[in-house]
Design a protein around this motif. Structure first.
Motif, PDB file in Angstrom:
ATOM      1  N   SER A  33       0.754  -1.251   0.093  1.00 54.90           N
ATOM      2  CA  SER A  33       0.064  -0.025  -0.029  1.00 54.90           C
ATOM      3  C   SER A  33       0.772   1.338  -0.001  1.00 54.90           C
ATOM      4  CB  SER A  33      -0.949   0.010   1.085  1.00 54.90           C
ATOM      5  OG  SER A  33      -0.383   0.012   2.348  1.00 54.90           O
ATOM      6  N   LEU A  37       0.580  -0.593  -5.921  1.00 50.84           N
ATOM      7  CA  LEU A  37      -0.703  -1.541  -5.566  1.00 50.84           C
ATOM      8  C   LEU A  37      -0.649  -2.631  -6.286  1.00 50.84           C
ATOM      9  CD1 LEU A  37      -2.986   1.467  -5.305  1.00 50.84           C
ATOM     10  CD2 LEU A  37      -1.932   0.246  -3.362  1.00 50.84           C
ATOM     11  N   HIS A  43      -8.404  -1.312  -5.911  1.00 53.83           N
ATOM     12  CA  HIS A  43      -7.393  -0.266  -5.381  1.00 53.83           C
ATOM     13  C   HIS A  43      -8.067   1.103  -4.953  1.00 53.83           C
ATOM     14  CE1 HIS A  43      -4.451  -2.229  -8.246  1.00 53.83           C
ATOM     15  NE2 HIS A  43      -4.472  -2.959  -6.933  1.00 53.83           N
ATOM     16  N   ARG A 150      -4.443   5.021   0.790  1.00 52.51           N
ATOM     17  CA  ARG A 150      -4.134   4.119  -0.304  1.00 52.51           C
ATOM     18  C   ARG A 150      -4.434   2.630   0.298  1.00 52.51           C
ATOM     19  NH1 ARG A 150       0.754   3.154  -3.010  1.00 52.51           N
ATOM     20  NH2 ARG A 150      -0.137   3.537  -4.733  1.00 52.51           N
ATOM     21  N   PHE A 152      -5.566  -1.692  -1.101  1.00 53.84           N
ATOM     22  CA  PHE A 152      -5.782  -2.676  -2.185  1.00 53.84           C
ATOM     23  C   PHE A 152      -6.644  -3.597  -1.162  1.00 53.84           C
ATOM     24  CE2 PHE A 152      -1.645  -3.693  -0.510  1.00 53.84           C
ATOM     25  CZ  PHE A 152      -1.578  -4.997  -0.143  1.00 53.84           C
TER      26      PHE A 152
END
Length: 183
Positions: A33, A37, A43, A150, A152
């Motif tokens: 992260s 990614l 995402h 951020r 995933f």
């Protein structure tokens, strides 16, 4: 919209801490992260301008490292310590009262650089998703201060896989709340 009186960080119960301490992360791409990614996941990479200058950066970083993004977004937090530390266990609660779902995670990285501070945590068994989420405060060359999220993830349970469209909508709403949490 963030709650005016954001909940405080609660201590993680010792029995939960012991149980979670033996668990492994539910994904292989630990630390991704904060970098590129990984493929095979949904995402999130969003940022919001939250102010200017060294004081704003320092204050925002302290809030991020004290679980302020989560509590400011109206989520409940049960953590080993009131300030984030690498390897710490945490449960983030979403919902209301008895309808609250607790999602266990482990802090996989803490960043403390001159223009960037924050952390990332990864999912443990029992979390509805599998992946990682990072929260950073960045101060750029123009003295602007940004909050960046951020992540995933992919479904980690049968019910989150079956309800994937609804889960993604909830995730987007929570990300919106994260980005407003330091106002």
């Amino acid at each position: 919209m963030p709650s005016a009186a954001a909940p405080t960080v609660e201590p993680l119960a010792e029995e939960r801490r012991r149980r979670l301490a033996g668990e492994s992360l539910t994904y292989a791409e630990v630390g991704a992260s904060t970098d590129d990614l990984p493929l095979g996941y949904g995402h999130v990479d969003r940022a919001r301008l939250i102010g200017h200058g060294a004081e704003r950066f320092a204050a925002a970083a302290e809030r991020v490292l004290g679980w302020g993004v989560q509590t400011g977004a109206g989520l409940r937090v049960r953590a080993e310590r009131p300030r984030v530390g690498r390897g710490d266990l945490v449960e983030v609660g979403f919902g209301v009262g008895g309808l609250r779902m607790w999602s266990p995670c482990r802090v996989v990285s803490v960043v403390d650089e001159p223009g960037r501070r924050g952390f990332a945590y990864g999912t443990l068994p029992g979390h509805p998703e599998s992946g990682e989420e990072a929260f950073f405060v960045n101060r750029d060359a123009h003295d602007q201060v940004w909050l960046r999220v951020r992540a995933f993830s992919r479904p980690g349970t049968l019910w989150s896989r079956l309800g994937s469209p609804a889960v993604r909508l909830v995730q987007a709403r929570v990300t919106d709340r994260y980005l407003c949490a330091l106002d």
